[in-house]
Motif scaffolding. Structure first.
Motif, PDB file in Angstrom:
ATOM      1  N   ILE A 168      76.478  42.411  45.198  1.00  0.00           N
ATOM      2  CA  ILE A 168      76.315  41.620  43.972  1.00  0.00           C
ATOM      3  C   ILE A 168      77.232  40.399  44.013  1.00  0.00           C
ATOM      4  CG2 ILE A 168      76.759  41.615  41.479  1.00  0.00           C
ATOM      5  CD1 ILE A 168      75.641  44.514  41.466  1.00  0.00           C
ATOM      6  N   THR A 169      78.469  40.596  44.446  1.00  0.00           N
ATOM      7  CA  THR A 169      79.412  39.479  44.545  1.00  0.00           C
ATOM      8  C   THR A 169      78.904  38.438  45.535  1.00  0.00           C
ATOM      9  OG1 THR A 169      81.287  40.883  43.945  1.00  0.00           O
ATOM     10  CG2 THR A 169      81.799  38.841  45.109  1.00  0.00           C
ATOM     11  N   GLU A 170      78.437  38.890  46.699  1.00  0.00           N
ATOM     12  CA  GLU A 170      77.891  37.970  47.707  1.00  0.00           C
ATOM     13  C   GLU A 170      76.705  37.179  47.153  1.00  0.00           C
ATOM     14  OE1 GLU A 170      76.776  40.091  51.266  1.00  0.00           O
ATOM     15  OE2 GLU A 170      78.837  40.717  51.661  1.00  0.00           O
ATOM     16  N   ALA A 171      75.780  37.876  46.510  1.00  0.00           N
ATOM     17  CA  ALA A 171      74.584  37.219  45.975  1.00  0.00           C
ATOM     18  C   ALA A 171      74.953  36.233  44.871  1.00  0.00           C
ATOM     19  CB  ALA A 171      73.597  38.261  45.457  1.00  0.00           C
ATOM     20  N   THR A 172      75.928  36.588  44.057  1.00  0.00           N
ATOM     21  CA  THR A 172      76.360  35.690  42.984  1.00  0.00           C
ATOM     22  C   THR A 172      76.988  34.436  43.566  1.00  0.00           C
ATOM     23  OG1 THR A 172      76.731  37.597  41.537  1.00  0.00           O
ATOM     24  CG2 THR A 172      77.743  35.517  40.878  1.00  0.00           C
ATOM     25  N   ASN A 173      77.838  34.610  44.563  1.00  0.00           N
ATOM     26  CA  ASN A 173      78.458  33.442  45.210  1.00  0.00           C
ATOM     27  C   ASN A 173      77.407  32.547  45.865  1.00  0.00           C
ATOM     28  OD1 ASN A 173      81.102  34.057  44.444  1.00  0.00           O
ATOM     29  ND2 ASN A 173      81.435  35.334  46.247  1.00  0.00           N
ATOM     30  N   GLU A 174      76.422  33.152  46.519  1.00  0.00           N
ATOM     31  CA  GLU A 174      75.349  32.387  47.161  1.00  0.00           C
ATOM     32  C   GLU A 174      74.525  31.627  46.118  1.00  0.00           C
ATOM     33  OE1 GLU A 174      73.089  35.115  49.572  1.00  0.00           O
ATOM     34  OE2 GLU A 174      74.796  35.513  50.884  1.00  0.00           O
ATOM     35  N   TYR A 175      74.223  32.285  44.998  1.00  0.00           N
ATOM     36  CA  TYR A 175      73.456  31.635  43.933  1.00  0.00           C
ATOM     37  C   TYR A 175      74.240  30.456  43.363  1.00  0.00           C
ATOM     38  CZ  TYR A 175      70.211  31.138  40.041  1.00  0.00           C
ATOM     39  OH  TYR A 175      69.280  30.655  39.161  1.00  0.00           O
ATOM     40  N   GLU A 176      75.536  30.663  43.179  1.00  0.00           N
ATOM     41  CA  GLU A 176      76.386  29.606  42.636  1.00  0.00           C
ATOM     42  C   GLU A 176      76.465  28.416  43.605  1.00  0.00           C
ATOM     43  OE1 GLU A 176      80.669  29.161  40.366  1.00  0.00           O
ATOM     44  OE2 GLU A 176      80.251  31.013  41.448  1.00  0.00           O
ATOM     45  N   GLU A 177      76.555  28.689  44.901  1.00  0.00           N
ATOM     46  CA  GLU A 177      76.576  27.617  45.903  1.00  0.00           C
ATOM     47  C   GLU A 177      75.261  26.845  45.898  1.00  0.00           C
ATOM     48  OE1 GLU A 177      77.628  29.308  49.711  1.00  0.00           O
ATOM     49  OE2 GLU A 177      79.527  30.078  48.931  1.00  0.00           O
ATOM     50  N   ALA A 178      74.152  27.562  45.789  1.00  0.00           N
ATOM     51  CA  ALA A 178      72.846  26.905  45.744  1.00  0.00           C
ATOM     52  C   ALA A 178      72.724  26.056  44.477  1.00  0.00           C
ATOM     53  CB  ALA A 178      71.724  27.936  45.807  1.00  0.00           C
ATOM     54  N   ALA A 179      73.249  26.549  43.380  1.00  0.00           N
ATOM     55  CA  ALA A 179      73.209  25.798  42.123  1.00  0.00           C
ATOM     56  C   ALA A 179      74.030  24.519  42.233  1.00  0.00           C
ATOM     57  CB  ALA A 179      73.723  26.667  40.974  1.00  0.00           C
ATOM     58  N   ALA A 180      75.121  24.573  42.975  1.00  0.00           N
ATOM     59  CA  ALA A 180      75.963  23.383  43.161  1.00  0.00           C
ATOM     60  C   ALA A 180      75.203  22.283  43.897  1.00  0.00           C
ATOM     61  CB  ALA A 180      77.234  23.749  43.917  1.00  0.00           C
ATOM     62  N   ASP A 181      74.230  22.658  44.729  1.00  0.00           N
ATOM     63  CA  ASP A 181      73.439  21.691  45.482  1.00  0.00           C
ATOM     64  C   ASP A 181      72.230  21.182  44.703  1.00  0.00           C
ATOM     65  OD1 ASP A 181      75.148  21.943  47.633  1.00  0.00           O
ATOM     66  OD2 ASP A 181      73.916  23.466  48.632  1.00  0.00           O
ATOM     67  N   ASP A 182      71.990  21.759  43.522  1.00  0.00           N
ATOM     68  CA  ASP A 182      70.838  21.395  42.705  1.00  0.00           C
ATOM     69  C   ASP A 182      71.336  20.579  41.505  1.00  0.00           C
ATOM     70  OD1 ASP A 182      68.624  21.242  41.017  1.00  0.00           O
ATOM     71  OD2 ASP A 182      67.998  23.309  41.422  1.00  0.00           O
ATOM     72  N   ASP A 183      70.964  19.309  41.459  1.00  0.00           N
ATOM     73  CA  ASP A 183      71.427  18.428  40.384  1.00  0.00           C
ATOM     74  C   ASP A 183      70.956  18.883  39.004  1.00  0.00           C
ATOM     75  OD1 ASP A 183      72.731  16.818  42.213  1.00  0.00           O
ATOM     76  OD2 ASP A 183      71.049  15.407  42.396  1.00  0.00           O
ATOM     77  N   ALA A 184      69.874  19.631  38.936  1.00  0.00           N
ATOM     78  CA  ALA A 184      69.332  20.059  37.646  1.00  0.00           C
ATOM     79  C   ALA A 184      70.003  21.318  37.108  1.00  0.00           C
ATOM     80  CB  ALA A 184      67.834  20.299  37.771  1.00  0.00           C
ATOM     81  N   VAL A 185      70.831  21.968  37.924  1.00  0.00           N
ATOM     82  CA  VAL A 185      71.457  23.236  37.529  1.00  0.00           C
ATOM     83  C   VAL A 185      72.969  23.078  37.570  1.00  0.00           C
ATOM     84  CG1 VAL A 185      71.695  25.688  38.108  1.00  0.00           C
ATOM     85  CG2 VAL A 185      69.518  24.529  38.495  1.00  0.00           C
ATOM     86  N   SER A 186      73.632  23.563  36.521  1.00  0.00           N
ATOM     87  CA  SER A 186      75.095  23.572  36.552  1.00  0.00           C
ATOM     88  C   SER A 186      75.589  24.926  36.060  1.00  0.00           C
ATOM     89  CB  SER A 186      75.681  22.437  35.723  1.00  0.00           C
ATOM     90  OG  SER A 186      75.384  22.606  34.356  1.00  0.00           O
ATOM     91  N   VAL A 187      76.632  25.415  36.719  1.00  0.00           N
ATOM     92  CA  VAL A 187      77.227  26.696  36.360  1.00  0.00           C
ATOM     93  C   VAL A 187      78.357  26.435  35.370  1.00  0.00           C
ATOM     94  CG1 VAL A 187      78.452  28.716  37.228  1.00  0.00           C
ATOM     95  CG2 VAL A 187      76.614  27.702  38.585  1.00  0.00           C
ATOM     96  N   ALA A 188      78.210  26.962  34.165  1.00  0.00           N
ATOM     97  CA  ALA A 188      79.225  26.784  33.128  1.00  0.00           C
ATOM     98  C   ALA A 188      80.339  27.815  33.276  1.00  0.00           C
ATOM     99  CB  ALA A 188      78.586  26.887  31.745  1.00  0.00           C
ATOM    100  N   ASP A 189      79.976  29.060  33.583  1.00  0.00           N
ATOM    101  CA  ASP A 189      80.940  30.159  33.760  1.00  0.00           C
ATOM    102  C   ASP A 189      80.434  31.062  34.864  1.00  0.00           C
ATOM    103  OD1 ASP A 189      82.853  29.780  31.461  1.00  0.00           O
ATOM    104  OD2 ASP A 189      80.990  29.973  30.322  1.00  0.00           O
ATOM    105  N   SER A 190      81.393  31.666  35.589  1.00  0.00           N
ATOM    106  CA  SER A 190      81.018  32.521  36.704  1.00  0.00           C
ATOM    107  C   SER A 190      81.954  33.718  36.809  1.00  0.00           C
ATOM    108  CB  SER A 190      81.081  31.713  38.001  1.00  0.00           C
ATOM    109  OG  SER A 190      80.876  32.543  39.115  1.00  0.00           O
ATOM    110  N   SER A 191      81.384  34.887  36.974  1.00  0.00           N
ATOM    111  CA  SER A 191      82.128  36.116  37.245  1.00  0.00           C
ATOM    112  C   SER A 191      81.398  36.874  38.347  1.00  0.00           C
ATOM    113  CB  SER A 191      82.243  36.977  35.985  1.00  0.00           C
ATOM    114  OG  SER A 191      83.048  36.365  35.014  1.00  0.00           O
ATOM    115  N   PRO A 192      81.609  36.452  39.611  1.00  0.00           N
ATOM    116  CA  PRO A 192      80.893  37.081  40.718  1.00  0.00           C
ATOM    117  C   PRO A 192      81.121  38.582  40.810  1.00  0.00           C
ATOM    118  CG  PRO A 192      81.994  35.086  41.457  1.00  0.00           C
ATOM    119  CD  PRO A 192      82.460  35.361  40.059  1.00  0.00           C
TER     120      PRO A 192
END
Length: 163
Positions: free
Chosen positions: A80-104
């Motif tokens: 779950i931690t790995e998948a959350t980190n990967e999702y957050e990294e992918a979101a960082a590369d997407d201008d339309a998506v921003s992560v407001a808070d994260s708890s991997p």
């Protein structure tokens, strides 16, 4: 964690059927941006494979059932931690998506994104649930409270066995 995941998944399903909220002044459009909490799902194939290996170890007597349960929980948290980190990294590369808070460690993110992002994530299996934005704070507080209780219980157990 599994119970919480199932609860969150059910909550996510029920929110999908809830009526849309608009301010009444504008029409809802598919490109509308939303801030929602998402629960990330770990690699289910890897978890199933790991579980099968653990079951074989239990059957062979190389690990106890309690040890296997702990190892399974650790692996689930790791995935779950790995998948959350990967999702957050992918979101960082997407201008339309921003992560407001994260708890991997809990597989939880609060993100701002077009509505289609949430639907696509559920369809692709990347997301276990899409929840109201407020759920993020509630869930994190609940997990922290539970961890404190577990620590207090462990401390009390150590105090009574140490005397």
């Amino acid at each position: 964690m599994t119970g919480a995941s199932a609860t969150a998944a059910l909550a996510g399903c029920s929110t999908q059927n809830a009526p849309s909220q608009t301010d009444g002044d504008s029409e809802e459009t598919p490109g509308t941006e939303a801030t929602l909490t998402v629960q990330i799902q770990g690699d289910q194939e890897a978890l199933t494979s790991f579980q099968e290996d653990l079951q074989a170890d239990v059957d062979n007597g190389t690990v106890t059932r309690a040890e296997a349960q702990q190892e399974f929980q650790n692996k689930q948290e790791e995935l779950i931690t790995e998948a959350t980190n990967e999702y957050e990294e992918a979101a960082a590369d997407d201008d339309a998506v921003s992560v407001a808070d994260s708890s991997p460690e809990y597989g939880m993110l609060r993100i701002d994104a077009p509505a289609a992002t949430f639907v696509d994530g559920l369809e692709d299996g990347d997301l276990a649930a899409v929840l109201p934005s407020e759920y993020y704070d509630q869930y994190i507080q609940q997990q922290q409270f539970q961890e404190e209780l577990n620590q207090q219980t462990a401390d009390q157990g150590n105090n009574t066995t140490g005397d």
